[in-house]
Design a protein around this motif. Structure first.
Motif, PDB file in Angstrom:
ATOM      1  N   ARG A 135       0.671  -1.791   0.479  1.00  0.00           N
ATOM      2  CA  ARG A 135      -0.095   0.172   0.261  1.00  0.00           C
ATOM      3  C   ARG A 135       1.139   0.938   0.189  1.00  0.00           C
ATOM      4  O   ARG A 135       0.776   2.117  -0.719  1.00  0.00           O
ATOM      5  N   ARG A 136       2.154   1.560   0.809  1.00  0.00           N
ATOM      6  CA  ARG A 136       2.910   2.220   1.568  1.00  0.00           C
ATOM      7  C   ARG A 136       3.482   2.189  -0.581  1.00  0.00           C
ATOM      8  O   ARG A 136       3.709   3.732  -1.195  1.00  0.00           O
ATOM      9  N   GLU A 137       3.829   1.245  -1.222  1.00  0.00           N
ATOM     10  CA  GLU A 137       3.844   1.381  -2.403  1.00  0.00           C
ATOM     11  C   GLU A 137       3.769   1.797  -3.601  1.00  0.00           C
ATOM     12  O   GLU A 137       3.847   2.800  -4.130  1.00  0.00           O
ATOM     13  N   ALA A 138       2.350   1.743  -3.646  1.00  0.00           N
ATOM     14  CA  ALA A 138       0.969   2.202  -4.819  1.00  0.00           C
ATOM     15  C   ALA A 138       1.118   3.812  -4.085  1.00  0.00           C
ATOM     16  O   ALA A 138       0.878   4.681  -4.509  1.00  0.00           O
ATOM     17  N   ARG A 139       1.162   4.166  -3.053  1.00  0.00           N
ATOM     18  CA  ARG A 139       0.552   5.392  -3.018  1.00  0.00           C
ATOM     19  C   ARG A 139       1.824   6.285  -3.106  1.00  0.00           C
ATOM     20  O   ARG A 139       2.157   7.493  -4.124  1.00  0.00           O
ATOM     21  N   GLU A 140       3.251   5.892  -2.964  1.00  0.00           N
ATOM     22  CA  GLU A 140       4.378   6.555  -3.576  1.00  0.00           C
ATOM     23  C   GLU A 140       4.089   6.226  -4.809  1.00  0.00           C
ATOM     24  O   GLU A 140       5.025   7.714  -5.973  1.00  0.00           O
TER      25      GLU A 140
END
Length: 576
Positions: free
Chosen positions: A126-131
């Motif tokens: 989820r963090r990867e997607a947001r970044e």
């Protein structure tokens, strides 16, 4: 004599080993654990092996991955916008330890390379997607691929390439960065403008590339992507034939065509910067950035996901450090009074600018409408008409979804007989229960097995649609994930009409023709959709029908009316 620009990081990292070392690695592979690459990872591996991802020497370790997410850089300090990672399952992660080698295999099991595992970790996707995508919502196709196709764990390490993926098509158009650079040196090109695209090119594209190249004194590398792109994009064989056709209309010694084996993330600004780095490694000095570069929703009914020109601004922020200059894609219009293309702001006030958007072109193709001669060479238009026949001549899929007892099977059977009466296309009925018996008899009713059953139906329907037939599918299809997968697959080949039979649960339970609800309520059957297993309503179906107070024939007419209105049955009532 002018020199070509240096590769990113100073040198091309060609990861293919010698024949002797490859032979040794193949002999040792019988004792290695195997990692089967997804289609996108296979393209990443190819770009690694040919040096297009230089200075990377393999799939990223956790340090590089975290640095890219946090600071847009590799741990060594160079700018890098998107992680290049290899995903594996939890089951395989439990059997692998850092320090051991693994065999990297394509989807058919052919070994392409070996990687020494330096790192293994569970990422925060989820963090990867947001970044990377600026969102973690599944409306974005890149996010969907990250969550649904990528393994739960990542492994990283240097790669030893044994063999490039085998491509039997367009071999003369698949030059590596090293081969492309050698060709540039041979013909004396040293200022090269890369134009990377995933859609067919038309006269406006030719005009803008020629104008930009003339202004900077460069030649042109037409560098279309031939890996996975955005849902709804034309299949790449048709695209390449279009590129070959329009290339013949460029002035001699101006442009060259080369294919880029890349899987797009549709990550907007970050992806534009990654493409700039790749093209620098191919020897280019300039890179053309479009207003909505690498946006998943351009030329669709949806508004662009990323702000217009944000990709251009992002590449320009980093162009000096990367070493390739961003060139804007300027909007060109055809001025009929002058018989030429001009930049939109240069059109004389007493003249009428003419333009045709990608969305409007698709509409005209689907409805068999005229495409003006000024827009595109006739050879390109002819190829597009083969790829996008009018809807009245396309195959299409009607995909029913809804609860058991909603009326899907009855409606499907009525439509089946109606289409047989018409007789203009072959028709196949793929009822949920029949498919279960003949295509998915070994599957149970777990969430994953239900997903597999539905996408199997979608695969069969896509083959029927591709070959000009009508597929009528009537499973429950309770999950949006499965229905989205089928929409993306089938839409490549023809029409996809999702019909949500939205009959309420209490009405379906009253009907209970199969006795499923009675068994579920008595505790004798588990996993019944609507009772102890969820049903996710479609987000944007083409047709919604509630059969509570509607006769089946009347409901079927609603669907037939939609098909007539949109041009799938005869000429459209209006070509909207």
């Amino acid at each position: 004599m002018p020199r070509l620009t240096e590769p990113y990081g100073g040198a091309l990292k060609d990861l293919l080993v010698s024949e002797d070392e490859a032979k040794d690695l193949k002999a040792r592979s019988v004792d290695l654990k195997s990692v089967f690459l997804t289609a996108s990872e296979e393209f990443d591996l190819e770009l690694l092996m040919i040096g297009a991802y230089s200075p990377l020497e393999g799939f990223m370790t956790r340090d590089d991955y975290e640095e890219v997410l946090n600071d847009l850089r590799l741990s060594q300090g160079l700018i890098w916008p998107i992680p290049v990672t290899l995903g594996i399952s939890e089951e395989l992660a439990n059997r692998i330890s850092p320090g051991e080698e693994v065999a990297l295999r394509d989807q058919e099991g052919f070994m392409l390379g070996v990687m020494e595992v330096e790192d293994l970790w569970k990422p925060d996707k989820r963090r990867e997607a947001r970044e990377i995508f600026q969102t973690d919502e599944d409306e974005h196709p890149g996010v969907v691929k990250l969550f649904e196709e990528k393994g739960e764990y990542y492994i990283g390490g240097k790669v030893k390439g044994i063999s490039l993926p085998i491509h039997y098509d367009y071999r003369m158009l698949r030059r590596t960065p090293k081969e492309m650079r050698e060709w540039f040196k041979k013909v004396g090109w040293h200022r090269i403008l890369a134009f990377q695209t995933r859609r067919p090119l038309h006269n406006a594209h030719k005009a803008v590339t020629l104008k930009a190249a003339d202004e900077i004194g460069a030649n042109i590398l037409l560098h279309p992507i031939v890996g996975p792109t955005s849902p709804g994009d034309i299949e790449y064989y048709s695209r390449i034939r279009c590129y070959q056709a329009i290339l013949k209309t460029y002035p001699p010694e101006t442009a060259i065509l080369n294919l880029l084996p890349m899987a797009m993330r549709m990550a907007g600004p970050r992806e534009a910067l990654l493409q700039a780095i790749i093209n620098k490694n191919y020897g280019c000095t300039h890179f053309m950035v479009t207003p909505n570069h690498a946006d998943p929703f351009t030329a669709t009914k949806r508004p662009p996901y990323y702000p217009r020109y944000s990709a251009l601004e992002f590449v320009r922020q980093h162009e000096k450090e990367v070493g390739i200059e961003a060139v804007p894609f300027e909007r060109m219009v055809y001025v009929e009074e002058l018989g030429q293309y001009l930049r939109e702001d240069q059109c004389p006030k007493d003249c009428t600018p003419r333009r045709l958007s990608a969305k409007e072109l698709r509409r005209r193709l689907e409805f068999g409408l005229e495409i003006p001669e000024w827009f595109s060479p006739k050879e390109v238009v002819e190829e597009l008409r083969r790829a996008y026949p009018p809807r009245s001549k396309q195959g299409f899929t009607i995909f029913f979804t809804g609860l058991s007892g909603a009326g899907k099977s009855t409606l499907a059977r009525i439509l089946y007989t109606k289409f047989l009466e018409m007789g203009d296309r072959p028709v196949t009925l793929l009822d949920g229960d029949i498919v279960r018996r003949h295509l998915s008899s070994e599957l149970g009713f777990s969430k994953e097995h239900r997903h597999i059953n539905v996408i199997r139906i979608g695969f069969v329907a896509s083959e029927i649609t591709k070959n000009g037939g009508i597929a009528i599918c009537a499973p429950i299809a309770p999950y949006e994930r499965s229905r989205r997968y089928n929409r993306e697959l089938i839409s490549r080949y023809g029409g996809y009409i999702e019909v949500y039979v939205a009959t309420p649960l209490d009405v379906c339970m009253e009907r209970d023709r199969k006795g499923l609800y009675a068994l579920a309520l008595s505790g004798k059957k588990k996993g019944v959709t609507g009772i102890d297993d969820p049903y996710e309503p479609p987000k944007d179906p083409e047709v919604v029908i509630d059969t509570t107070d509607m006769e089946p024939e009347e409901a079927a007419q609603e669907i037939l009316s939609y098909l007539k209105k949109t041009g799938y049955l005869g000429r459209a009532i209006y070509a909207y």
